[in-house]
Scaffold this motif. Structure first.
Motif: not given
Length: 93
Positions: A10, A13, A17, A63, A66-67, A70
């Motif tokens: 999170q 991310e 963003k 990245e 983040m993945r 997820q």
């Protein structure tokens, strides 16, 4: 643990963003490319190329984090759903 991975994902991310991060990343990348194209010194061009690669690695690491978060979040949801289904079965019996 999964919770730590979710939180890290999170946070990554949020960075990706973040418009300020995106703007800074883009400006640095653009400047490195400009300097690389304008340079006539081979060693300088190599240094600039290495800097550009390292900048890309920062993005790739964010990245990936983040993945990973997820995936961990989906695993946690799947496990929670399984626990809930098993719990409801035992309550009925």
């Amino acid at each position: 643990s999964d919770q730590i991975e979710v939180k890290r994902g999170q946070l990554a991310e949020q960075v990706l963003k973040n418009p300020v991060y995106a703007e800074a990343y883009g400006l640095i990348e653009k400047e490195l490319v400009r300097l690389w194209r304008e340079s006539r010194d081979r060693d300088e061009r190599e240094q600039l190329h290495q800097l550009q690669r390292m900048l890309g690695k920062v993005q790739t690491l964010l990245e990936s984090t983040m993945r990973s978060g997820q995936v961990s979040a989906k695993d946690m949801q799947r496990k929670q759903g399984l626990v809930e289904r098993l719990g409801s079965r035992f309550q009925r019996d």
